[in-house]
Enzyme design. Sequence first.
Site, mmCIF file in Angstrom:
data_model
loop_
_atom_site.group_PDB
_atom_site.id
_atom_site.type_symbol
_atom_site.label_atom_id
_atom_site.label_comp_id
_atom_site.label_asym_id
_atom_site.label_seq_id
_atom_site.Cartn_x
_atom_site.Cartn_y
_atom_site.Cartn_z
ATOM 1 C CG HIS A 119 -1.866 1.143 1.242
ATOM 2 N ND1 HIS A 119 -3.215 0.974 1.479
ATOM 3 C CD2 HIS A 119 -1.700 2.487 1.052
ATOM 4 C CE1 HIS A 119 -3.827 2.136 1.424
ATOM 5 N NE2 HIS A 119 -2.921 3.080 1.176
ATOM 6 C CG ASP A 151 -1.605 4.815 3.932
ATOM 7 O OD1 ASP A 151 -1.627 5.194 2.744
ATOM 8 O OD2 ASP A 151 -2.437 5.192 4.773
HETATM 9 O O1 DOR Z 1 -3.155 9.518 5.672
HETATM 10 C C1 DOR Z 1 -3.521 9.213 4.554
HETATM 11 N N1 DOR Z 1 -2.973 9.760 3.451
HETATM 12 N N2 DOR Z 1 -4.519 8.323 4.421
HETATM 13 C C2 DOR Z 1 -5.067 8.053 3.228
HETATM 14 O O2 DOR Z 1 -5.982 7.278 3.180
HETATM 15 C C3 DOR Z 1 -4.618 8.755 2.004
HETATM 16 C C4 DOR Z 1 -3.245 9.235 2.164
HETATM 17 C C5 DOR Z 1 -2.869 10.232 1.090
HETATM 18 O O3 DOR Z 1 -3.098 9.931 -0.080
HETATM 19 O O4 DOR Z 1 -2.323 11.278 1.421
HETATM 20 ZN ZN ZN Z 2 -3.280 5.095 1.467
#
Ligand code: DOR
Ligand code: ZN
Length: 335
Positions: free
Chosen positions: A12, A240
């Site tokens: 991710h 992430d």
């Molecule tokens: O903290 C986050 N940033 N959560 C997400 O779901 C998207 C991500 C982003 O694209 O900046």
């Molecule tokens: Zn994400």
Amino acid sequence: MTHTLFSPLDMHLHLRDEKMLETVAPLTAFSFAGALVMPNLVPPITTIEALLAYKSRILEATKDDTFEPLMTLFFRSDYTREFLEKASLHVTALKLYPSGITTNSEGGVASMDIEVLRPVFEVMSDLGLVLCVHGETNGFVMDREKEFASIYESFASAFPRLKIVMEHITTKESVALLDKYDNLYATITLHHLLITLDDVAGGMLKPHLFCKPIAKREEDKEALLHVSLNAHPKVMFGSDSAPHPISKKECCGCAAGVFTAPVALPALAQLFDKHHVLANLQAFVSDNAQKIYNYAPLKKEVILEKNPFLVPQSYSDVVPMFAGESLTWSIKDVL
Ligand code: DOR
Ligand code: ZN
């Protein structure tokens, strides 16, 4: 002391585009053999042409390393079977965002009604396309993921042939779902294994630790640690890592996202070593994902060593987690 990882995968990842892509993509490609790339660009990736063009830009930005980007399409409930059949040749997963729930998700799904989603979910089941979900409601911020649990349950039971990945889980309730449904899996980030809401907002506000879903309680962190450190076969590492320029983080109206790409493997080695389970890191950062996604990654060996890594204050205009701090593990070599 050294520890070798084989073909680490980040399941991710946000790579963005243009200058930001050029800054961040090589940092992941250096130490990971592959990554599942999120589609929440502006506009989001909803066509095969846009997806292939984005993939080429990623490959160009990472051409010095052995690295395979695994592409995702931004989920829409009006995709046809014909479109998805063509897309499935190039796409690993579809990413479903509830509309407006996070960065660039405005074009996401407005209703989680199974009947609205059924046509696409059925085709995805037939084609073996994985469904990745940002599982939050628009309720009270600490309860959003917990409230989404019943939606995960409705998806999992109505579409037993669909592989569903609960992305970046942050609660003990999500962890419990893993053992309840055969077709539910999860990614877990580095930051959610290390921080709670206290670290974000318990003292001076830490914008670089602000993300969605927001970090939760100690008991939630413990549940995430339990399945990660024990390499539960249904969990995978998904950083992430979500870079935003300093101007969008250190301001009034801070963007959500923690930038962990350059520190991910050393910090994970430090964490697993601290808990005396370094041997389980391979499953968490690669083997579980290979089985879940039925994917054979490019060959890469990452040799980590127990030698300090002083984390830079920034990479271009992006501030990483642990900026200016020292980690106990570093990357010695990549083969
Ligand atoms: O903290 C986050 N940033 N959560 C997400 O779901 C998207 C991500 C982003 O694209 O900046
Ligand atoms: Zn994400």
